[in-house]
Design a protein around this motif. Structure first.
Motif, PDB file in Angstrom:
ATOM      1  N   ASP B  63      10.246   9.599  -2.996  1.00 17.99           N
ATOM      2  CA  ASP B  63       9.454  10.761  -2.594  1.00 17.99           C
ATOM      3  C   ASP B  63      10.221  12.059  -2.859  1.00 17.99           C
ATOM      4  OD1 ASP B  63       7.198   9.382  -2.023  1.00 17.99           O
ATOM      5  OD2 ASP B  63       7.409   9.430   0.148  1.00 17.99           O
ATOM      6  N   GLU B 117       1.786   6.525   2.767  1.00 18.61           N
ATOM      7  CA  GLU B 117       1.639   6.143   1.355  1.00 18.61           C
ATOM      8  C   GLU B 117       0.168   6.184   0.932  1.00 18.61           C
ATOM      9  OE1 GLU B 117       4.193   6.166  -0.267  1.00 18.61           O
ATOM     10  OE2 GLU B 117       5.797   5.641   1.116  1.00 18.61           O
ATOM     11  N   GLU B 149       3.569   5.535  -5.844  1.00 18.57           N
ATOM     12  CA  GLU B 149       2.946   5.543  -4.504  1.00 18.57           C
ATOM     13  C   GLU B 149       2.200   4.228  -4.246  1.00 18.57           C
ATOM     14  OE1 GLU B 149       4.079   7.634  -2.759  1.00 18.57           O
ATOM     15  OE2 GLU B 149       4.126   9.622  -3.646  1.00 18.57           O
ATOM     16  N   HIS B 152       4.701   1.728  -3.282  1.00 20.02           N
ATOM     17  CA  HIS B 152       5.144   1.949  -1.887  1.00 20.02           C
ATOM     18  C   HIS B 152       4.101   1.378  -0.918  1.00 20.02           C
ATOM     19  CE1 HIS B 152       7.476   5.823  -3.267  1.00 20.02           C
ATOM     20  NE2 HIS B 152       7.964   4.722  -3.800  1.00 20.02           N
TER      21      HIS B 152
HETATM   22 FE   LIG Z   1       5.570   7.327  -1.343  1.00 20.34          FE
END
Ligand SMILES: [Fe+2]
Ligand code: HEM
Ligand SMILES: [Fe+2]
Lengths: 84, 185
Positions: B63, B117, B149, B152
């Protein structure tokens, strides 16, 4: 899926427009005839959502190509039905 | 600012000021998430928590990388980061990923992580939709971030019992997708 009981209260276009979330006003949005109160949402601070969406408005033709369905909206309390 | 680069995007009909606001609020989400994940990671301890610490760290570092990768595009298009960091925090496209009430509740921490997320996945999917076939550079960047993402989200949701993520956690280097947008790495 709409499972909540809908209050019979009728809400006018003017009342909806006044609930624009700005400076302490509640943030309401209308979708498919129902008015939802999203005032408690981080995502609708000052009545503004993801730059281009505003509270106090009717979303008649869907959610402006939102990257989500109406389920996110349906978690919020219903204030009533939009009249007219 | 890259004047002609901005003009190319304007000519496609994209509202560049709105696009910039999206890029800036998503950059804010990345940097604030980097901060809040630091606290979440620190609290992922004990028999349950320790197993999740590693992926929380990978997601945290990535991130931060997303923030770094977004900033050049913001300036190229004529935007800028706010002078005031408090203002930057408060404009985040996603809510703060705060520790749950019960800081020993690993499942609750996982829920905070997966929610963050999912917000990011939606945000970048939207930027991809807006820019596809029009603003090629922003699209490529948002798509690279979206890839990470989604990974994640799937890592954390696997731990919540939502089924297999389908892949391993990172081995070695972070940000396999976003790395090309970060020449400093
Ligand atoms: Fe993320
Ligand atoms: C440009 C269009 C839109 C975009 C890009 C957008 C994007 C998003 C994103 C990224 C989230 C966060 C989701 C998550 O955390 O997983 C969200 C939540 C939400 N959106 Fe939208 N949205 C759009 C339009 C709309 C419209 C038109 C409405 C309603 C009329 C709406 C109502 C909501 C609600 C109620 C939430 C949940 C807020 C909460 O849980 O606090 N969105 N949206
Ligand atoms: Fe990210």
């Amino acid at each position: 899926m709409q499972t909540k009981e809908v209050p019979m209260r009728e809400i006018s276009q003017e009342e909806l427009a006044a609930c624009n979330g700005i400076d302490g006003a509640p943030a309401w949005v209308a979708y498919q005839g129902l008015v939802y109160d999203v005032s408690s949402s981080y995502h609708w601070r000052q009545g503004r959502h993801q730059i281009t969406n505003r509270a106090g408005q009717l979303y008649e033709r869907g959610l402006n190509a939102a990257p989500h369905g109406p389920d996110l909206l349906e978690r919020f309390p219903i204030v009533g039905r939009l009249s007219g | 600012m890259a004047r002609v680069a901005r003009e190319m995007v304007e000519m496609t009909g994209i509202n560049v000021d709105e696009l910039l606001e999206l890029l800036i609020t998503n950059a804010a989400a990345e940097l604030t998430t980097f901060y809040y994940y630091t606290i979440l990671r620190a609290n992922l301890i004990g028999l349950e928590g320790e197993g999740i610490k590693e992926i929380a760290e990978a997601a945290r570092i990535e991130d931060r990388n997303h923030f770094e990768a977004l900033v050049p595009r913001i300036y190229e298009l004529g935007g800028k980061l706010p002078d005031d960091m408090n203002a930057f925090h408060d404009m985040s496209a996603c809510p703060p990923a705060r520790l749950p009430q019960d800081i020993t509740d690993v499942k609750a921490i996982l829920q905070v992580l997966v929610d963050a997320e999912r917000c990011a996945v939606r945000g970048y999917a939207h930027i991809c939709n807006l820019t596809a076939g029009k603003d090629h550079r922003t699209y490529a960047l948002a798509q690279a971030i979206l890839n990470e993402e989604i990974e994640h989200e799937s890592w954390f949701s696997e731990f919540l019992g939502e089924g297999p993520s389908g892949h391993f956690m990172r081995r070695g280097e972070t940000s396999p997708f976003v790395r090309p947008f970060m020449p400093s790495l």
